[in-house]
Design a protein around this motif. Structure first.
Motif, PDB file in Angstrom:
ATOM      1  N   ARG A 132       0.816  -1.214   0.000  1.00  0.00           N
ATOM      2  CA  ARG A 132       0.000   0.000   0.000  1.00  0.00           C
ATOM      3  C   ARG A 132       0.852   1.267   0.000  1.00  0.00           C
ATOM      4  O   ARG A 132       0.300   2.367  -0.046  1.00  0.00           O
ATOM      5  N   LEU A 141       3.582   4.163  -5.028  1.00  0.00           N
ATOM      6  CA  LEU A 141       2.841   5.119  -5.861  1.00  0.00           C
ATOM      7  C   LEU A 141       3.263   5.092  -7.321  1.00  0.00           C
ATOM      8  O   LEU A 141       2.570   5.627  -8.182  1.00  0.00           O
ATOM      9  N   VAL A 175       0.674   4.676 -10.078  1.00  0.00           N
ATOM     10  CA  VAL A 175      -0.176   3.479  -9.941  1.00  0.00           C
ATOM     11  C   VAL A 175      -1.604   3.734 -10.413  1.00  0.00           C
ATOM     12  O   VAL A 175      -2.286   2.802 -10.846  1.00  0.00           O
ATOM     13  N   PHE A 176      -2.058   4.994 -10.352  1.00  0.00           N
ATOM     14  CA  PHE A 176      -3.451   5.260 -10.751  1.00  0.00           C
ATOM     15  C   PHE A 176      -3.640   5.224 -12.274  1.00  0.00           C
ATOM     16  O   PHE A 176      -4.760   5.320 -12.767  1.00  0.00           O
ATOM     17  N   ARG A 196      -1.072  -0.339  -4.500  1.00  0.00           N
ATOM     18  CA  ARG A 196      -1.689   0.978  -4.547  1.00  0.00           C
ATOM     19  C   ARG A 196      -2.235   1.274  -3.158  1.00  0.00           C
ATOM     20  O   ARG A 196      -2.395   0.361  -2.343  1.00  0.00           O
ATOM     21  N   ASN A 250      -5.129   1.913  -1.784  1.00  0.00           N
ATOM     22  CA  ASN A 250      -6.276   1.081  -1.396  1.00  0.00           C
ATOM     23  C   ASN A 250      -6.405  -0.036  -2.426  1.00  0.00           C
ATOM     24  O   ASN A 250      -6.936   0.174  -3.525  1.00  0.00           O
ATOM     25  N   GLY A 288       1.269   9.165  -7.683  1.00  0.00           N
ATOM     26  CA  GLY A 288       0.477   8.091  -8.277  1.00  0.00           C
ATOM     27  C   GLY A 288      -0.275   8.500  -9.531  1.00  0.00           C
ATOM     28  O   GLY A 288      -0.796   7.643 -10.250  1.00  0.00           O
ATOM     29  N   VAL A 297      -8.244   5.232  -8.366  1.00  0.00           N
ATOM     30  CA  VAL A 297      -8.472   5.548  -9.781  1.00  0.00           C
ATOM     31  C   VAL A 297      -7.752   4.470 -10.576  1.00  0.00           C
ATOM     32  O   VAL A 297      -6.598   4.152 -10.260  1.00  0.00           O
TER      33      VAL A 297
END
Lengths: 131, 131
Positions: free
Chosen positions: A64, A67, A82-83, A90, A92, B43, B125
């Motif tokens: 967690r 990033l 990561v998004f 990530r 969450n 991120g 996301v």
């Protein structure tokens, strides 16, 4: 501020080694069982074989604190946030798994091509919306 | 067993009354801002205008003790299990919102047609995967 997410069930799968699991269900993942908690069974009323659903899991082995990652764990791919990836690592680690319902036997629901490993906590199931 | 989910940002929207909010983004929802926490900005590296993403929210006004609902809050619709609906009321009220990225200004990301109300916590996301 934080919220408490409580598993509603778990995945039962022949996949036990995360390193061997496909990254996406469409990449050769086996059929698997979703085993629901008795307390939430009423929430499955109306679920039918053939339904296309999105299973949400909590990827409890994920990191967690990450990033940026190399997409698909391939160091040849430049690092990205990561998004912008489907990395399990990530802040969450919620997994989204689109699957087809194959059969339903009480609290046991069989689904097609699920890449989550055995024991992964399930946190929600939603129908796929058609536009 | 439970897990701790920590918001990574929040929605900033002209929608403030949940009763007036559309049920889906495609049903006339306004464009909105995603405001990210400074700690997770890395991120977002690689996110670009035009990208199709899925925003995951925590629907903090939802009821978590509901397992059957009238779909679309219409009592003419027979009750169904929440896992066969997109009701916000469900054991783990995670919202899935497919949106297009319109622009990015540091920690502020503008998206098209988001039905989440102002202040809704953002938890993840992810990019939309193409088959």
């Amino acid at each position: 501020m934080s919220f408490d997410i409580k598993p509603i069930g778990r995945v039962e799968s022949e996949l036990t080694d995360p390193a061997q699991a496909p990254m996406q269900g469409s990449e050769g993942a086996p059929d698997a069982w979703l085993i629901f908690e008795p307390a939430v069974l009423e929430g499955l009323d109306g679920l039918r074989p053939g339904a296309q659903v999105i299973v949400l899991t909590w990827l409890d082995r994920a990191r967690r604190d990450v990033l940026r990652v190399h997409p698909r764990d391939d160091s040849a791919n430049p690092m990205q946030g990561v998004f912008t990836t489907r990395s399990q690592d990530r802040p969450n680690p919620i997994g989204l798994h689109p699957v087809e319902i194959l059969s339903i036997d009480g609290a046991r629901v069989r689904v097609r091509s699920l890449e989550a490993v055995d024991g992964t906590p399930i946190v929600d199931v939603k129908p796929v919306l058609r536009a």
